[in-house]
Design an enzyme around this catalytic site. Structure first.
Site, PDB file in Angstrom:
ATOM      1  N   ASP A 200       0.713  -1.094   0.222  1.00  0.00           N
ATOM      2  CA  ASP A 200      -0.130  -0.423   0.088  1.00  0.00           C
ATOM      3  C   ASP A 200       0.576   1.102  -0.223  1.00  0.00           C
ATOM      4  O   ASP A 200       1.524   1.574   0.306  1.00  0.00           O
ATOM      5  CB  ASP A 200      -1.401   0.001   1.151  1.00  0.00           C
ATOM      6  CG  ASP A 200      -2.153   1.209   0.845  1.00  0.00           C
ATOM      7  OD1 ASP A 200      -3.157   1.141   1.448  1.00  0.00           O
ATOM      8  OD2 ASP A 200      -2.244   2.562   1.203  1.00  0.00           O
ATOM      9  N   ILE A 201       0.989   2.399  -0.891  1.00  0.00           N
ATOM     10  CA  ILE A 201       1.361   3.625  -1.181  1.00  0.00           C
ATOM     11  C   ILE A 201       1.443   4.248   0.276  1.00  0.00           C
ATOM     12  O   ILE A 201       2.165   5.322   0.884  1.00  0.00           O
ATOM     13  CB  ILE A 201       0.746   4.703  -2.035  1.00  0.00           C
ATOM     14  CG1 ILE A 201       1.942   5.178  -2.863  1.00  0.00           C
ATOM     15  CG2 ILE A 201      -1.161   4.583  -1.657  1.00  0.00           C
ATOM     16  CD1 ILE A 201       1.601   5.528  -3.919  1.00  0.00           C
TER      17      ILE A 201
ATOM     18  N   ASN B  19     -13.117  -3.049   2.511  1.00  0.00           N
ATOM     19  CA  ASN B  19     -13.783  -2.247   1.725  1.00  0.00           C
ATOM     20  C   ASN B  19     -14.059  -2.139   1.056  1.00  0.00           C
ATOM     21  O   ASN B  19     -14.388  -2.767   0.303  1.00  0.00           O
ATOM     22  CB  ASN B  19     -12.976  -1.438   2.249  1.00  0.00           C
ATOM     23  CG  ASN B  19     -12.228  -0.323   3.756  1.00  0.00           C
ATOM     24  OD1 ASN B  19     -12.355  -1.374   4.715  1.00  0.00           O
ATOM     25  ND2 ASN B  19     -11.137  -0.187   3.739  1.00  0.00           N
TER      26      ASN B  19
ATOM     27  N   GLU C 145     -12.895   3.260  -1.867  1.00  0.00           N
ATOM     28  CA  GLU C 145     -12.017   4.675  -2.042  1.00  0.00           C
ATOM     29  C   GLU C 145     -11.441   3.646  -3.597  1.00  0.00           C
ATOM     30  O   GLU C 145     -11.853   4.341  -4.116  1.00  0.00           O
ATOM     31  CB  GLU C 145     -11.404   5.131  -1.315  1.00  0.00           C
ATOM     32  CG  GLU C 145     -11.429   5.915  -0.333  1.00  0.00           C
ATOM     33  CD  GLU C 145      -9.896   6.808   0.338  1.00  0.00           C
ATOM     34  OE1 GLU C 145      -9.065   6.779   0.239  1.00  0.00           O
ATOM     35  OE2 GLU C 145     -10.924   7.567   2.028  1.00  0.00           O
ATOM     36  N   VAL C 146     -10.792   2.615  -3.596  1.00  0.00           N
ATOM     37  CA  VAL C 146     -10.193   2.225  -5.071  1.00  0.00           C
ATOM     38  C   VAL C 146     -11.448   1.474  -5.112  1.00  0.00           C
ATOM     39  O   VAL C 146     -11.645   0.129  -4.419  1.00  0.00           O
ATOM     40  CB  VAL C 146      -8.819   1.836  -4.931  1.00  0.00           C
ATOM     41  CG1 VAL C 146      -8.759   1.015  -6.406  1.00  0.00           C
ATOM     42  CG2 VAL C 146      -8.115   3.101  -4.851  1.00  0.00           C
TER      43      VAL C 146
ATOM     44  N   HIS D 173     -10.294  -5.097  -3.408  1.00  0.00           N
ATOM     45  CA  HIS D 173      -9.034  -5.598  -3.189  1.00  0.00           C
ATOM     46  C   HIS D 173      -8.846  -5.978  -1.380  1.00  0.00           C
ATOM     47  O   HIS D 173      -9.834  -5.503  -0.492  1.00  0.00           O
ATOM     48  CB  HIS D 173      -7.718  -4.348  -3.313  1.00  0.00           C
ATOM     49  CG  HIS D 173      -8.305  -2.723  -2.469  1.00  0.00           C
ATOM     50  ND1 HIS D 173      -9.308  -2.354  -3.093  1.00  0.00           N
ATOM     51  CD2 HIS D 173      -8.764  -2.104  -1.302  1.00  0.00           C
ATOM     52  CE1 HIS D 173     -10.030  -1.418  -2.297  1.00  0.00           C
ATOM     53  NE2 HIS D 173      -9.130  -0.973  -1.228  1.00  0.00           N
ATOM     54  N   MET D 174      -7.894  -7.119  -0.641  1.00  0.00           N
ATOM     55  CA  MET D 174      -8.075  -6.904   1.058  1.00  0.00           C
ATOM     56  C   MET D 174      -7.159  -6.207   0.841  1.00  0.00           C
ATOM     57  O   MET D 174      -5.733  -6.374   0.232  1.00  0.00           O
ATOM     58  CB  MET D 174      -7.554  -8.765   0.092  1.00  0.00           C
ATOM     59  CG  MET D 174      -7.203  -9.238   1.655  1.00  0.00           C
ATOM     60  SD  MET D 174      -6.774 -11.151   1.327  1.00  0.00           S
ATOM     61  CE  MET D 174      -8.431 -11.803   0.672  1.00  0.00           C
ATOM     62  N   HIS D 175      -6.790  -5.529   2.374  1.00  0.00           N
ATOM     63  CA  HIS D 175      -5.729  -4.672   2.632  1.00  0.00           C
ATOM     64  C   HIS D 175      -5.216  -6.298   3.705  1.00  0.00           C
ATOM     65  O   HIS D 175      -5.941  -6.821   4.199  1.00  0.00           O
ATOM     66  CB  HIS D 175      -6.866  -4.226   3.811  1.00  0.00           C
ATOM     67  CG  HIS D 175      -6.634  -2.564   2.887  1.00  0.00           C
ATOM     68  ND1 HIS D 175      -6.241  -1.668   2.717  1.00  0.00           N
ATOM     69  CD2 HIS D 175      -8.236  -2.574   2.233  1.00  0.00           C
ATOM     70  CE1 HIS D 175      -6.633  -0.450   2.609  1.00  0.00           C
ATOM     71  NE2 HIS D 175      -7.977  -0.969   1.943  1.00  0.00           N
TER      72      HIS D 175
END
Ligand code: 5GP
Ligand code: ZN
Length: 120
Positions: free
Chosen positions: A34-35, A94, A102-103, A107-109
């Protein structure tokens, strides 16, 4: 739902148009740091196909989702998370505006590492 979305930043990360720090890649998934990490370890795992969110997942994606869920613990350890139970990690998906997404490419964090964390 098309295979890729030319306006999607995560589709651009999969294709290499936007650079990322890769954690893992196979035929179906791509994982990258993640950025703006919340934790000492914080990477994202995404399907290569453009699936906007968990709200778009059906039984056809059961194999893909199972693949992501079973891969996450292995990659978490590879990236420096400490072993269960003293260590561990958090897996977050999310979904939608109220879910904090947001994106809009599923996606899995995966977050972990010694506390305190920046957030969460
Ligand atoms: P969401 O809030 O949608 O669940 O999470 C999106 C995540 O993507 C955020 O944690 C954010 O830091 C990360 N992110 C957004 N744009 C980029 C990018 O261009 N590169 C990388 N590596 N991460 C990104
Ligand atoms: Zn996408």
């Amino acid at each position: 739902m098309s295979a890729t979305d030319p306006n999607c930043i995560f589709c651009k990360i999969v294709s290499g148009k936007i650079p990322s720090r890769k954690v893992y890649e196979d035929d179906h998934v791509f994982a990258f740091h993640d950025i703006a990490p919340w934790a000492p370890v914080h990477f994202l795992m995404i399907p290569k196909l453009h699936i906007p969110s968990m709200a778009h997942v059906g039984v056809e994606q059961a194999g893909l989702m199972g693949h992501m869920m079973t891969l996450a613990p292995k990659l978490a350890m590879q990236e420096g998370c400490n072993p269960y139970p003293e260590g561990g990690y958090r897996i977050v998906l999310n979904t939608g505006m109220e879910g904090g997404q947001e994106v809009h490419h599923l996606h899995m964090h995966v977050m972990g590492g010694p506390r305190p964390w920046l957030k969460g």
